[in-house]
Design a protein around this motif. Structure first.
Motif, mmCIF file in Angstrom:
data_model
loop_
_atom_site.group_PDB
_atom_site.id
_atom_site.type_symbol
_atom_site.label_atom_id
_atom_site.label_comp_id
_atom_site.label_asym_id
_atom_site.label_seq_id
_atom_site.Cartn_x
_atom_site.Cartn_y
_atom_site.Cartn_z
ATOM 1 N N TYR A 1 0.846 -1.189 0.000
ATOM 2 C CA TYR A 1 0.000 0.000 0.000
ATOM 3 C C TYR A 1 0.881 1.239 0.000
ATOM 4 C CZ TYR A 1 1.450 0.254 4.865
ATOM 5 O OH TYR A 1 2.208 0.340 6.016
ATOM 6 N N THR A 2 0.328 2.365 -0.388
ATOM 7 C CA THR A 2 1.017 3.640 -0.227
ATOM 8 C C THR A 2 0.899 4.055 1.237
ATOM 9 O OG1 THR A 2 0.669 4.361 -2.494
ATOM 10 C CG2 THR A 2 1.017 6.090 -0.850
ATOM 11 N N LYS A 3 2.021 4.429 1.827
ATOM 12 C CA LYS A 3 2.062 4.734 3.253
ATOM 13 C C LYS A 3 2.326 6.217 3.483
ATOM 14 C CE LYS A 3 7.030 3.865 3.764
ATOM 15 N NZ LYS A 3 8.057 3.069 4.480
ATOM 16 N N SER A 4 2.238 6.605 4.739
ATOM 17 C CA SER A 4 2.678 7.944 5.141
ATOM 18 C C SER A 4 3.885 7.800 6.054
ATOM 19 C CB SER A 4 1.560 8.698 5.867
ATOM 20 O OG SER A 4 1.212 8.051 7.080
ATOM 21 N N VAL A 5 4.722 8.821 6.092
ATOM 22 C CA VAL A 5 5.901 8.824 6.964
ATOM 23 C C VAL A 5 5.855 10.044 7.875
ATOM 24 C CG1 VAL A 5 7.328 7.558 5.307
ATOM 25 C CG2 VAL A 5 7.316 10.056 5.258
ATOM 26 N N ASN A 6 6.500 9.930 9.010
ATOM 27 C CA ASN A 6 6.590 10.974 10.025
ATOM 28 C C ASN A 6 5.267 11.150 10.780
ATOM 29 O OD1 ASN A 6 8.551 12.680 7.587
ATOM 30 N ND2 ASN A 6 9.334 11.476 9.272
ATOM 31 N N THR A 7 5.242 12.121 11.685
ATOM 32 C CA THR A 7 4.089 12.328 12.553
ATOM 33 C C THR A 7 3.611 13.767 12.459
ATOM 34 O OG1 THR A 7 5.333 13.096 14.495
ATOM 35 C CG2 THR A 7 5.123 10.709 14.206
ATOM 36 N N TYR A 8 2.328 13.978 12.762
ATOM 37 C CA TYR A 8 1.828 15.345 12.876
ATOM 38 C C TYR A 8 2.467 16.048 14.070
ATOM 39 C CZ TYR A 8 -1.854 14.988 9.326
ATOM 40 O OH TYR A 8 -2.541 14.881 8.140
ATOM 41 N N SER A 9 2.890 15.308 15.073
ATOM 42 C CA SER A 9 3.429 15.915 16.294
ATOM 43 C C SER A 9 4.719 16.675 16.042
ATOM 44 C CB SER A 9 3.670 14.837 17.359
ATOM 45 O OG SER A 9 2.468 14.265 17.799
ATOM 46 N N TYR A 10 5.657 16.045 15.299
ATOM 47 C CA TYR A 10 6.962 16.697 15.124
ATOM 48 C C TYR A 10 7.607 16.320 13.790
ATOM 49 C CZ TYR A 10 7.943 12.312 17.711
ATOM 50 O OH TYR A 10 7.957 11.004 18.167
ATOM 51 N N ALA A 11 6.843 16.418 12.725
ATOM 52 C CA ALA A 11 7.323 15.997 11.402
ATOM 53 C C ALA A 11 8.535 16.796 10.939
ATOM 54 C CB ALA A 11 6.201 16.120 10.381
ATOM 55 N N ALA A 12 8.496 18.120 11.113
ATOM 56 C CA ALA A 12 9.616 18.945 10.642
ATOM 57 C C ALA A 12 10.914 18.542 11.332
ATOM 58 C CB ALA A 12 9.315 20.422 10.888
ATOM 59 N N SER A 13 10.838 18.282 12.625
ATOM 60 C CA SER A 13 12.041 17.887 13.366
ATOM 61 C C SER A 13 12.492 16.488 13.009
ATOM 62 C CB SER A 13 11.781 17.995 14.873
ATOM 63 O OG SER A 13 11.679 19.348 15.253
ATOM 64 N N GLU A 14 11.555 15.589 12.712
ATOM 65 C CA GLU A 14 11.938 14.238 12.309
ATOM 66 C C GLU A 14 12.819 14.252 11.069
ATOM 67 O OE1 GLU A 14 8.936 10.778 13.020
ATOM 68 O OE2 GLU A 14 7.740 12.556 12.586
ATOM 69 N N VAL A 15 12.627 15.247 10.220
ATOM 70 C CA VAL A 15 13.397 15.297 8.980
ATOM 71 C C VAL A 15 14.701 16.077 9.158
ATOM 72 C CG1 VAL A 15 13.350 15.951 6.539
ATOM 73 C CG2 VAL A 15 11.283 15.081 7.631
ATOM 74 N N ILE A 16 14.673 17.199 9.858
ATOM 75 C CA ILE A 16 15.878 18.016 9.968
ATOM 76 C C ILE A 16 16.892 17.453 10.969
ATOM 77 C CG2 ILE A 16 14.917 19.588 11.710
ATOM 78 C CD1 ILE A 16 17.382 20.480 8.879
ATOM 79 N N LEU A 17 16.421 16.878 12.074
ATOM 80 C CA LEU A 17 17.356 16.518 13.145
ATOM 81 C C LEU A 17 18.345 15.416 12.778
ATOM 82 C CD1 LEU A 17 15.286 16.902 16.424
ATOM 83 C CD2 LEU A 17 16.843 18.503 15.322
ATOM 84 N N PRO A 18 18.001 14.435 11.937
ATOM 85 C CA PRO A 18 19.043 13.483 11.527
ATOM 86 C C PRO A 18 20.214 14.138 10.805
ATOM 87 C CG PRO A 18 16.884 12.567 11.086
ATOM 88 C CD PRO A 18 16.670 14.000 11.487
ATOM 89 N N HIS A 19 19.990 15.284 10.199
ATOM 90 C CA HIS A 19 21.087 16.027 9.575
ATOM 91 C C HIS A 19 21.912 16.785 10.615
ATOM 92 C CE1 HIS A 19 19.506 15.261 5.573
ATOM 93 N NE2 HIS A 19 18.326 15.743 5.932
ATOM 94 N N VAL A 20 21.340 16.992 11.801
ATOM 95 C CA VAL A 20 21.951 17.876 12.797
ATOM 96 C C VAL A 20 22.546 17.111 13.971
ATOM 97 C CG1 VAL A 20 21.496 19.789 14.394
ATOM 98 C CG2 VAL A 20 20.361 19.723 12.162
#
Length: 767
Positions: free
Chosen positions: A135-154
């Motif tokens: 199935y097509t899925k979703s990734v990350n959360t509404y709670s802290y999606a922006a941080s889920e993506v940026i913080l692995p870089h930081v």
């Protein structure tokens, strides 16, 4: 009458049962701060709005997939037998995966669902979908999606950081100053994904206060910090936190109070960040005078605080809410940079925290222990969307989107299948969602109540609630594990999600792959056996299943106290971070290489599209804070006692400052129309100084209840703020939700006030 133990995301309770019905709720004796949400067990389970039998939208039943999709939300439903429902669902899934491919089935199914490890609806639906090809899925959360993506870089993965946060006993002993951006709201700490044995956030904060910790808070809402902490509270223009952090960083550097040795040893990129901080790149030094013009916080407060932070063991905290905004990636990134300049990361009581009391378990003593859960199998479909891009998916089949430096394509969605969540709560700009919701051929949901999701579906399959099933309740940031025994019989013909999927799998020919021949208790015994095995590896001897099930609960020995990034500080070579450099990345070469205007290589102040300092404020001069509710978990149990008692004239309460109310000739208890160009909703007015002038607070979670069901743009009667919020990504990097960058206007509602009707079932044609 007997009392039976039950557990949930918001706590553990004893339920009194008389003649098959729950009559009273008492708190678990080991919980020092029980949540009042549990009181909604009494009426929430037997409420008239429960879905009692499988139901199909009338046009869909008569004409099949794709029929009259514009009538979703408005048409009556026809009740059918379970076997008929199973066949309808199986036939549609077979049609779509055969004719269009499994990528045309969206089953992201985001939501908190049940606390149980087995009857966790998203796990069940993902396992089922993978058993029939994916199935097509979703990734990350509404709670802290922006941080889920940026913080692995930081610095590292967000979930990893949360499990490693410095624990409350360490803060009590060592933290002298806690500087909070967005507060530490205890109402958020009522909950924990997977369950709560004891609520510990309040006692942790109070222990710090008693030990002498000083608290400073920057927030537009005073209630974001408990009054008992006596915090110095500073109001600020919402979305301006990064400007204040930058100014604090500027004065640390300008005064020679930063820790250059720490920056040299544990970080990369300060030299690339420094020209921006000092104004060399854009002609504007990020000093306190600059920050005052943006945030409204006096420059002297910022300068003095910078000095104090440098002279004390300081913990910098930033709530999850801050990054649910335009350019939300910048907030947590900049908080980490500020902590790095202080040089206290990895020291007891210092450094940074991203979400203390965001859920109950953040700050809990650490144990690297993962409870057993349902194996979801392998998804053969590669397509996905960032979680907050559901409307974009449905409205733009074949369209392109950018995410974390890569370009992707939205698949053409024919079926939306949802279980254990409510997009009409979580998602922004509900009128846009309503338009998108008319696009798929079929919308299939498992639901417990006739909320907005079920009313806008084609096939509604009634699911059990927590007290109507057997399960094991445990959380990765909690010490307690509970045997969740069925307390009452299911309402009507409601079934567990597992049994629903078994029925569909049988019709579609995938029962063996999905169930492996196990029933509910077989799975629970398997889970417990895995838990015992994992516990034994830590030297913990858990009881066998029969003893555990009979006893009803078990507590693991206390874990160890933890200091976030302590091992990294002691030996950065041996304990490298999972960043490209292995160090804290103040400047990210990776992010910079994406060449995004909305997210550069280092944290910056970037003006939001909607905020009180922008042009839109002339038309809509109030900033809407749609924060988490205190009387329910998201939209769960909005129909229950605790939530209903918090309403004003039957609809969600909105809080406004007295000055703003006087300017609009409004009084306490008025029904007000809250509106902008995206929509309008009705709320009951509370007037209080807990919010600052120019800000209104309308919590999320009221069930969407339009005056004209199914009509895009209709007035919402119940106070759902997501008819007002913006459905745009935080940036091209993270694509997180931006609910907290929303402007509105408020006026007294004139004329006949429409009755709230969402807690009454829609028209249903019986069997």
């Amino acid at each position: 009458m007997e009392k039976r133990l039950t557990a949930s995301h918001w706590g553990t309770y004893y339920l009194s049962v008389d003649q098959g019905k729950i009559t009273a709720v008492d708190p678990y004796e080991m919980d020092p701060d029980p949540s009042a949400i549990g009181q909604s067990f009494v009426d929430g389970i037997q409420h008239p709005c429960r879905v009692k039998r499988p139901a199909v939208r009338k046009s869909y039943l008569e004409k099949g997939p794709g029929a009259a999709t514009d009538k979703r939300g408005a048409e009556p439903f026809v009740e059918v037998e379970w076997d008929t429902a199973f066949e309808l669902v199986a036939k549609e899934l077979d049609r779509v995966r055969t004719d269009f491919g499994n990528q045309s089935i969206f089953a992201g199914s985001y939501g908190w669902a049940s606390a149980g490890r087995f009857h966790h609806a998203p796990s069940q639906i993902h396992r089922f979908m993978n058993s029939i090809g994916g199935y097509t899925k979703s990734v990350n959360t509404y709670s802290y999606a922006a941080s889920e993506v940026i913080l692995p870089h930081v610095v590292g993965m967000m979930d990893w950081l949360l499990s490693q946060h410095t624990s409350w006993p360490v803060l009590e002993k060592h933290c002298q100053l806690m500087v909070m951006f967005g507060g530490v709201a205890l109402k958020n700490g009522q909950i924990n994904a997977g369950g709560v044995g004891r609520h510990s956030a309040r006692e942790g904060l109070l222990a710090c206060k008693k030990a002498g910790t000083k608290f400073v808070n920057f927030s537009p809402i005073r209630e974001d910090v408990d009054d008992a902490l006596d915090a110095q509270h500073y109001q600020l223009v919402p979305n301006s936190d990064v400007a204040i952090m930058l100014a604090l960083a500027y004065h640390l550097y300008d005064g020679g109070r930063h820790d250059q040795e720490f920056l040299n040893k544990y970080c990369v990129g300060f030299d690339q960040f420094k020209p921006y901080l000092l104004g060399k790149t854009d002609g504007q030094a990020k000093d306190a005078d600059w920050a005052e013009r943006i945030s409204g916080v006096e420059a002297s407060v910022i300068r003095d605080l910078a000095i104090e932070m440098a002279t004390k063991r300081t913990m910098i905290t930033a709530s999850w809410s801050l990054q649910r905004a335009d350019h939300g990636e910048q907030t947590h990134w900049m908080a980490i940079v500020l902590a790095a300049m202080l040089g206290q990361i990895g020291l007891p009581g210092g450094g940074f925290g991203l979400g203390y009391a965001g859920v109950n378990g953040v700050g809990h003593q650490f144990r690297n222990f993962t409870w057993a859960s349902l194996d979801q199998g392998v998804n053969n479909v590669c397509d996905f969307i960032p979680v907050a891009r559901i409307s974009d998916l449905l409205l733009n089949p074949g369209g392109r989107f950018s995410y974390n430096g890569q370009d992707y394509i939205y698949p053409d969605t024919k079926v939306v299948y949802w279980a254990g969540g409510n997009p009409f709560h979580h998602h922004q700009d509900l009128n846009r969602l309503l338009k998108a919701w008319q696009k798929p051929d079929s919308i299939i949901v498992h639901e417990q109540t006739w909320n907005a999701l079920s009313r806008h579906a084609d096939i509604v399959l009634p699911a059990t609630m927590t007290a109507e099933r057997n399960d094991i309740v445990c959380a990765k940031r909690d010490d307690d594990i509970f045997a969740l025994k069925q307390v009452v019989e299911p309402v009507g013909e409601a079934k567990n999600d597992y049994d629903i999927f078994c029925g569909i799998a049988r019709s579609i020919g995938a029962l063996d792959r999905f169930s492996e021949g196990r029933d509910e208790m077989d799975w629970l015994k398997l889970f417990h056996a895995k838990n015992r095995q994992r516990a034994a590896s830590f030297g913990i001897d858990m009881p066998d299943f029969d003893s555990f099930w009979e006893g009803g609960e078990y507590s693991l020995p206390a874990g160890k106290d933890l200091v976030l990034l302590e091992d990294f500080r002691k030996d950065p070579e041996t304990h490298k971070l999972r960043t490209p450099s292995g160090l804290i990345e103040i400047y990210s070469e990776t992010v910079a290489s994406f060449k995004l205007e909305s997210c550069k290589g280092h944290p910056m102040w970037l003006e939001p599209k909607e905020w009180l300092g922008g042009k839109h404020a002339k038309k809509f001069p109030l900033h809407l804070i749609s924060n988490q509710p205190a009387t329910r978990l998201h939209s769960q149990l909005d129909h229950g006692k605790a939530s209903q008692e918090s309403k004003v004239s039957g609809r969600e309460a909105m809080t406004m400052h007295p000055d703003d109310a006087q300017e609009r000739s409004l009084n306490i208890g008025d029904i007000v129309r809250v509106y902008n160009d995206r929509g309008a909703t009705l709320a009951g007015l509370i007037i209080s100084t807990i919010v600052q002038p120019g800000v209104v607070q309308l919590p999320t979670g009221a069930w969407y209840d339009p005056v004209d069901p199914g009509m895009i743009g209709s007035l919402d009667k119940a106070g759902n703020p997501n008819v007002l919020t913006r459905d745009e990504g935080s940036s091209e990097l993270g694509q997180g939700p931006t609910a907290h960058s929303t402007l509105v206007e408020v006026e007294k509602f004139e004329g006949q006030v429409p009755e709230v009707s969402v807690y009454t079932p829609p028209e249903i044609i019986g069997l």
